[in-house]
Design an enzyme around this catalytic site. Structure first.
Site, PDB file in Angstrom:
ATOM      1  N   HIS A  70       0.840  -1.210   0.000  1.00 14.41           N
ATOM      2  CA  HIS A  70       0.000   0.000   0.000  1.00 14.41           C
ATOM      3  C   HIS A  70       0.863   1.243   0.000  1.00 14.41           C
ATOM      4  CE1 HIS A  70      -3.148  -2.913   1.327  1.00 14.41           C
ATOM      5  NE2 HIS A  70      -3.854  -2.149   0.509  1.00 14.41           N
ATOM      6  N   HIS A  74       1.074   1.792  -5.573  1.00 11.57           N
ATOM      7  CA  HIS A  74      -0.317   1.307  -5.550  1.00 11.57           C
ATOM      8  C   HIS A  74      -1.259   2.479  -5.848  1.00 11.57           C
ATOM      9  CE1 HIS A  74      -4.045  -0.568  -4.407  1.00 11.57           C
ATOM     10  NE2 HIS A  74      -4.199   0.265  -3.392  1.00 11.57           N
ATOM     11  N   HIS A 108      -6.144   7.632  -2.590  1.00 10.26           N
ATOM     12  CA  HIS A 108      -7.086   6.838  -1.783  1.00 10.26           C
ATOM     13  C   HIS A 108      -6.469   6.075  -0.621  1.00 10.26           C
ATOM     14  CE1 HIS A 108      -5.585   3.348  -3.908  1.00 10.26           C
ATOM     15  NE2 HIS A 108      -6.238   2.602  -3.035  1.00 10.26           N
ATOM     16  N   ASP A 109      -5.163   5.774  -0.669  1.00  4.54           N
ATOM     17  CA  ASP A 109      -4.519   5.037   0.437  1.00  4.54           C
ATOM     18  C   ASP A 109      -3.379   5.834   1.059  1.00  4.54           C
ATOM     19  OD1 ASP A 109      -4.892   1.560  -0.648  1.00  4.54           O
ATOM     20  OD2 ASP A 109      -5.920   2.707   0.926  1.00  4.54           O
ATOM     21  N   ASP A 219      -9.070  -0.289  -7.413  1.00  6.33           N
ATOM     22  CA  ASP A 219      -8.283  -0.581  -6.209  1.00  6.33           C
ATOM     23  C   ASP A 219      -7.694  -1.992  -6.281  1.00  6.33           C
ATOM     24  OD1 ASP A 219      -8.977  -0.641  -2.619  1.00  6.33           O
ATOM     25  OD2 ASP A 219      -7.140  -0.246  -3.728  1.00  6.33           O
ATOM     26  N   GLN A 271      -5.358 -16.935  -3.053  1.00  6.27           N
ATOM     27  CA  GLN A 271      -5.575 -16.065  -4.223  1.00  6.27           C
ATOM     28  C   GLN A 271      -6.755 -16.565  -5.056  1.00  6.27           C
ATOM     29  OE1 GLN A 271      -4.011 -13.255  -3.421  1.00  6.27           O
ATOM     30  NE2 GLN A 271      -3.044 -13.009  -5.430  1.00  6.27           N
TER      31      GLN A 271
HETATM   32  O1  LIG Z   1      -8.274 -12.508   1.076  1.00  3.34           O
HETATM   33  C1  LIG Z   1      -7.533 -11.815   0.320  1.00  3.34           C
HETATM   34  C2  LIG Z   1      -6.546 -12.421  -0.479  1.00  3.34           C
HETATM   35  C3  LIG Z   1      -5.813 -11.633  -1.331  1.00  3.34           C
HETATM   36  N1  LIG Z   1      -6.063 -10.284  -1.376  1.00  3.34           N
HETATM   37  C4  LIG Z   1      -5.392  -9.458  -2.299  1.00  3.34           C
HETATM   38  C5  LIG Z   1      -5.694  -8.078  -2.313  1.00  3.34           C
HETATM   39  C6  LIG Z   1      -5.054  -7.284  -3.252  1.00  3.34           C
HETATM   40  C7  LIG Z   1      -4.137  -7.807  -4.180  1.00  3.34           C
HETATM   41  C8  LIG Z   1      -3.880  -9.189  -4.110  1.00  3.34           C
HETATM   42  O2  LIG Z   1      -3.046  -9.853  -4.918  1.00  3.34           O
HETATM   43  C9  LIG Z   1      -2.232  -9.173  -5.840  1.00  3.34           C
HETATM   44  F1  LIG Z   1      -1.539  -8.212  -5.212  1.00  3.34           F
HETATM   45  F2  LIG Z   1      -1.387 -10.051  -6.417  1.00  3.34           F
HETATM   46  F3  LIG Z   1      -3.002  -8.627  -6.779  1.00  3.34           F
HETATM   47  C10 LIG Z   1      -4.508 -10.000  -3.192  1.00  3.34           C
HETATM   48  N2  LIG Z   1      -6.965  -9.673  -0.595  1.00  3.34           N
HETATM   49  C11 LIG Z   1      -7.675 -10.378   0.217  1.00  3.34           C
HETATM   50  C12 LIG Z   1      -8.678  -9.701   0.992  1.00  3.34           C
HETATM   51  N3  LIG Z   1      -9.681 -10.344   1.605  1.00  3.34           N
HETATM   52  C13 LIG Z   1     -10.395  -9.392   2.175  1.00  3.34           C
HETATM   53 CL1  LIG Z   1     -11.809  -9.708   3.100  1.00  3.34          CL
HETATM   54  N4  LIG Z   1      -9.890  -8.174   1.965  1.00  3.34           N
HETATM   55  C14 LIG Z   1      -8.800  -8.347   1.202  1.00  3.34           C
HETATM   56  C15 LIG Z   1      -7.969  -7.256   0.744  1.00  3.34           C
HETATM   57  C16 LIG Z   1      -8.335  -6.525  -0.384  1.00  3.34           C
HETATM   58  C17 LIG Z   1      -7.539  -5.452  -0.786  1.00  3.34           C
HETATM   59  C18 LIG Z   1      -6.410  -5.110  -0.063  1.00  3.34           C
HETATM   60  C19 LIG Z   1      -6.056  -5.857   1.061  1.00  3.34           C
HETATM   61  C20 LIG Z   1      -6.839  -6.946   1.476  1.00  3.34           C
END
Ligand SMILES: O=c1ccn(-c2cccc(OC(F)(F)F)c2)nc1-c1nc(Cl)[nH]c1-c1ccccc1
Length: 315
Positions: A70, A74, A108-109, A219, A271
């Protein structure tokens, strides 16, 4: 120090910059100029005092923390994804929506610490006592306002006070709607309308819902990038998740499975679950409303296939 030259010569504009697949690796040092290029291309040249726009962009970059995921990059990628949508999704945006989405996307972050809202609540940290819902998102908004109001950063100064009030409200809505908790009811609302063929972009609640979905889609755009890029990014976000999990364990709190580094072998499976449960439904709704955003859905499905292959190898 302002950017020496705010303009990027055409030949220096990265390949694929005009596509959803663009990623900043190798172009980190010109991201401020690329943001300014997006603003000028979408909103017209000379709509902003260039010096102030440079100062605002550089201060934004400075106020993102050097954490794994973040971070400033990003913020830039979310602004870039919003910009691609504004430019190519076929929807007509007002001037205010365009500037609000670009600034809101970039900001936003801002000042994210690498911990999510639950962390501040579970540890009962001061931040959690400032706001009840969307704790971090409200903080990101407050930070954005204070940067916009800093000396020499007033890029919206040419507006009347009503316009300025309206655009700050819109930027607030844009930033608050990056709280993933708000995506679930919004997607239910929008897919319900689509089901009954009642979605009407001219109705404010429908338009507001679509703009919120555009923010969620931007996002999470990291999940739609080419596989080799996505693999590197996933490593970064899980490192950030594990930092939070480690902190929670220190306070005797059991972290979410995705934040517990003991589950590192499950990343591929997590994932796949995240794409199936959140991203695929979200991009599917977006494509139904804005068919030209299809590259985001297909990008995310390519990554799902690759994560499923990785999960199978681990099993
Ligand atoms: O369970 C999760 C597994 C993976 N990711 C995730 C989120 C961004 C990107 C990424 O992968 C990459 F970076 F490769 F694209 C993965 N996010 C969650 C998650 N679950 C909940 Cl509820 N909230 C989040 C979340 C969403 C945005 C940010 C943070 C947490």
């Amino acid at each position: 120090k302002l950017v020496s030259n705010p303009y990027v010569p055409e030949e220096q504009v990265p390949a694929a910059f005009d596509t959803y697949a663009f990623f900043c690796y190798g172009h980190e040092e010109i991201l401020p100029q690329l943001f300014i290029r997006m603003v000028e291309q979408t909103l017209g040249k000379d709509r902003f005092e260039m010096e102030k726009l440079c100062r605002f962009t550089l201060t934004m970059r400075k106020n993102y923390r050097p954490i794994q995921y973040h971070n400033w990059q990003h913020g830039f990628h979310v602004a870039h994804c919003v910009w691609r949508m504004i430019e190519s999704c076929g929807m007509e945006f007002t001037w205010m929506e365009k500037i609000g989405l670009l600034i809101g996307g970039l900001a936003h972050d801002v000042d994210h610490r690498g911990y999510n809202n639950d962390f501040f609540k579970k540890l009962n940290l001061p931040m959690a006592n400032l706001y009840t819902t969307s704790v971090m998102e409200q903080h990101h908004y407050k930070q954005t306002v204070s940067i916009l109001q800093a000396e020499g950063h007033d890029i919206l100064s040419s507006m009347s006070s009503e316009e300025y009030r309206d655009i700050l409200n819109f930027i607030r809505t844009v930033i608050i709607n990056t709280d993933l908790a708000l995506y679930f009811p919004n997607n239910k609302f929008l897919s319900g309308l689509i089901e009954k063929d009642e979605f009407d972009i001219k109705l404010k609640p429908h338009r507001d819902g679509l703009i919120s979905l555009i923010m969620t889609a931007s996002d999470l755009c990291a999940i739609t990038k080419p596989w080799e890029t996505q693999k590197k990014t996933a490593k970064l976000i899980y490192e950030e998740f594990y930092m939070q999990g480690d902190e929670e364990k220190k306070h005797g709190i059991q972290p979410l499975p995705m934040m517990d580094r003991l589950n590192e072998k499950d990343i591929a499976k997590q994932q796949v679950g995240f794409i199936n449960f959140v991203c695929k439904p979200m991009y599917t709704t977006l494509v139904k409303l804005l068919p030209k955003t299809e590259p985001l859905l297909s990008g995310c499905l390519v990554c799902k296939d690759n994560w499923e292959k990785e999960a199978a190898e681990v099993a």
